[in-house]
Design a protein around this motif. Structure first.
Motif, PDB file in Angstrom:
ATOM      1  N   GLY A 180     -18.359   7.687  17.209  1.00 29.69           N
ATOM      2  CA  GLY A 180     -17.695   6.820  16.550  1.00 29.69           C
ATOM      3  C   GLY A 180     -16.042   6.716  15.888  1.00 29.69           C
ATOM      4  O   GLY A 180     -16.447   5.628  14.431  1.00 29.69           O
ATOM      5  N   LYS A 181     -15.786   7.026  15.953  1.00 28.58           N
ATOM      6  CA  LYS A 181     -14.286   7.345  15.326  1.00 28.58           C
ATOM      7  C   LYS A 181     -13.014   7.345  16.204  1.00 28.58           C
ATOM      8  O   LYS A 181     -12.659   7.002  17.759  1.00 28.58           O
ATOM      9  CB  LYS A 181     -14.114   8.277  15.146  1.00 28.58           C
ATOM     10  N   LEU A 182     -11.956   6.901  15.885  1.00 34.87           N
ATOM     11  CA  LEU A 182     -10.555   6.784  15.584  1.00 34.87           C
ATOM     12  C   LEU A 182     -10.620   8.427  15.850  1.00 34.87           C
ATOM     13  O   LEU A 182     -10.477   8.432  14.324  1.00 34.87           O
ATOM     14  CB  LEU A 182      -9.736   5.578  15.730  1.00 34.87           C
ATOM     15  N   GLY A 183      -8.541   8.450  16.775  1.00 33.43           N
ATOM     16  CA  GLY A 183      -7.947   9.508  15.812  1.00 33.43           C
ATOM     17  C   GLY A 183      -6.797   9.539  15.872  1.00 33.43           C
ATOM     18  O   GLY A 183      -6.089   8.475  17.114  1.00 33.43           O
ATOM     19  N   ILE A 184      -6.170  10.906  15.685  1.00 36.27           N
ATOM     20  CA  ILE A 184      -4.536  10.877  16.089  1.00 36.27           C
ATOM     21  C   ILE A 184      -4.384  11.783  16.780  1.00 36.27           C
ATOM     22  O   ILE A 184      -4.707  12.801  15.715  1.00 36.27           O
ATOM     23  CB  ILE A 184      -3.285  10.567  15.062  1.00 36.27           C
ATOM     24  N   VAL A 185      -4.081  12.535  17.442  1.00 33.10           N
ATOM     25  CA  VAL A 185      -3.437  14.477  17.912  1.00 33.10           C
ATOM     26  C   VAL A 185      -1.858  14.290  17.730  1.00 33.10           C
ATOM     27  O   VAL A 185      -0.790  13.209  18.641  1.00 33.10           O
ATOM     28  CB  VAL A 185      -3.834  14.132  19.660  1.00 33.10           C
TER      29      VAL A 185
END
Lengths: 172, 400
Positions: free
Chosen positions: A79-84
């Motif tokens: 349930g998450k969004l993220g950046i790498v």
């Protein structure tokens, strides 16, 4: 065999860089993931992300002055969004390190690092455009590749394309 | 009529008639004007729109608008198997398809951790360097055209045609090759290929000198580019610049040397950076010079590869290609030195699927172009054309 050695040396360098950051920020960042392809750590306390970013850029033994890439990623299971972000130090050291920062899928936001690394400006705009990640403190957060009035965030896993765009049929 | 020095008087134009000073114009309102350059402007090398806020001839701000060529590369990749991404990568930087394929192939190979036959590596480097020369020829030729020099363009395209012919002979296509596959190559090079490449190298050496005589030593060209659009090294690094752009700012950084891949560590070549004698470090001319010097270095690399290459006896270019590509769960960021800079791929695999969960292309032009706002501030409109040309953008890669 020789190649295996080179890779492990890279991981060691990343681990050394990580320990400097960990010393300063402690539990605000996760444990070090020492995989051979892309060693990384995750920022747990996302409210300190800009602080960590500045520390990484300016610490005399880190000098991560070059942000090679910033990719938005969707993690629907969590349930998450993220950046790498992939960092390295040009002309100073050899170490490389990747950092992950995640936020809630609905209504979450991340701190912007566009003023720490100029290159993050457009990368963050792209992540906003494709995933709908909001970056607080970004100088001009608007769509970059899609038109301004496009509906939805195309790279989210549950994305459904709109039927019509200005009277033009979209799915074909 | 004689104009007086009006410094400090504001916007006043005066003239002197015998002993009295007559004011001709006072408090002329200078108005900011919006000048849209593109999307169909020849100097934008594709479909890029620049919205310039101008004060007379001087640009106060130039804002790039992208996305006219957005083809959802990353979305497409998530819906096809790993090998099927290769043809899409050709269409990123369509002037240097081989290099894009190379970057993608080594990224997946890093994730799979497989060994590649030595001859494959040599062929890859040869075709990639040939393509680098072809790409730089377009960059240099069109840069000349942007600044009003037509002849070098024709010379460049004449020589580029030979390279395209060679690559077509090897792969079957002129620009969109689908030649470098994950773990190998589509096919071995034709029988006489290396001989022809060698002939081309001998042919092109003097042509490269001729080209620099036409452009780099051309007074008009130098005047248009010398000291224009200067980018200091630390700002360039902060902007994430790479490739000839970064080296033009005096940073000796080349992924083929600093983060070596394939067989580049075995090869002897220089990483040319401007020394500040012929140009101001970081200006448009420096970037142009780096490209011109790099072509000669690429010729050196090709020659060495031909000499060192293992024979084709018992060679199967597809021997190391995996039957079914399903990498273990994990992430990788791989990159290669493209003609325009660092082309990187961020891949994420979940360990179950034969399709990448996430495939992000870190485009070099996209990042290089992001500095446009800083570069264009306070420049004249004709100099803006010189600056865009020196960035050498390919919109296919910018918009993806």
């Amino acid at each position: 065999m020789e190649e295996g050695k080179v890779i492990s040396q890279l991981v060691q360098e990343s681990a050394a860089a990580y320990s400097i950051i960990h010393e300063k920020f402690g539990s605000a960042i996760s444990d070090f993931d020492a995989n051979g392809t892309m060693p990384f750590f995750e920022v747990v306390d996302t409210s300190r992300w800009t602080e960590i970013a500045l520390f990484m850029r300016d610490h005399p033994r880190l000098k991560f002055n070059y942000m090679a890439c910033l990719s938005g990623v969707d993690y629907p299971a969590e349930g998450k969004l993220g950046i790498v972000c992939n960092f390295e130090s040009l002309t100073h050291f050899h170490h490389k390190l990747a950092v992950k920062v995640k936020c809630a899928r609905d209504g979450g936001s991340l701190q912007s690092v566009a003023l720490v690394w100029h290159t993050a400006n457009w990368h963050e705009r792209e992540a906003y455009d494709m995933f709908g990640i909001l970056f607080t403190g970004h100088p001009e957060l608007k769509r970059i590749l899609c038109p301004d009035d496009w509906v939805g965030y195309p790279l989210r896993k549950d994305y459904k394309v709109q039927d019509q765009y200005h009277g033009i049929k979209v799915p074909y | 009529m004689q104009e007086l020095d009006t410094a400090g008087l504001g916007s006043v134009r005066v003239t002197r008639q015998s002993d009295t000073v007559v004011i001709l114009e006072k408090d002329l309102a200078t108005e900011q004007m919006v000048l849209a350059m593109g999307p169909q402007h020849p100097s934008t090398h594709g479909v890029l729109k620049l919205e310039c806020l101008t004060d007379g001839e001087v640009i106060t701000e130039a804002v790039p608008y992208l996305g006219y060529l957005h083809r959802c590369f990353e979305k497409c990749c998530e819906n096809v198997d790993y090998p099927a991404v290769v043809p899409y990568t050709d269409r990123l930087d369509y002037l240097a398809g081989m290099n894009s394929e190379f970057a993608y192939a080594i990224t997946v190979e890093k994730l799979l951790d497989i060994e590649i036959p030595r001859r494959v590596e040599f062929i890859r480097v040869i075709v990639a360097e040939l393509n680098r020369i072809a790409s730089h020829l377009v960059a240099i030729g069109t840069y000349g055209i942007d600044l009003g020099a037509f002849t070098p363009f024709l010379f460049c395209f004449r020589d580029r045609e030979i390279i395209l012919g060679l690559l077509e002979w090897a792969s079957g296509a002129r620009m969109l090759y689908n030649y470098i596959w994950i773990g190998g190559l589509a096919c071995d090079v034709p029988a006489d290929f290396l001989k022809r490449v060698k002939e081309f190298v001998t042919y092109f050496r003097p042509k490269a000198v001729e080209l620099s005589e036409l452009l780099t030593e051309n007074e008009i060209f130098v005047k248009r580019t010398w000291g224009i659009g200067i980018m200091p090294a630390d700002v360039a690094i902060n902007y994430g610049w790479s490739g000839p752009m970064l080296r033009g700012s005096g940073v000796k950084w080349d992924l083929r040397r600093n983060d070596p891949y394939s067989i580049y560590p075995e090869l002897d070549f220089k990483v040319p950076v401007p020394d500040g004698k012929d140009s101001v470090i970081g200006d448009c001319l420096s970037r142009h010079l780096v490209r011109a010097w790099e072509m000669v270095e690429s010729l050196k690399i090709i020659e060495q590869c031909i000499d060192k290459m293992p024979s084709s006896e018992g060679f199967n270019p597809r021997s190391a290609i995996p039957k079914r590509i399903r990498p273990k769960a994990g992430e990788v960021y791989g990159r290669a030195e493209n003609p325009r800079g660092e082309l990187g791929f961020y891949l994420e695999s979940d360990g179950k699927s034969t399709k990448p969960v996430r495939c992000k292309a870190r485009s070099s032009c996209f990042v290089n172009l992001s500095a446009m706002k800083d570069l264009s501030k306070g420049q004249l409109i004709p100099d803006l054309v010189a600056i865009i040309g020196s960035i050498d953008i390919v919109l296919g890669e910018v918009d993806r």
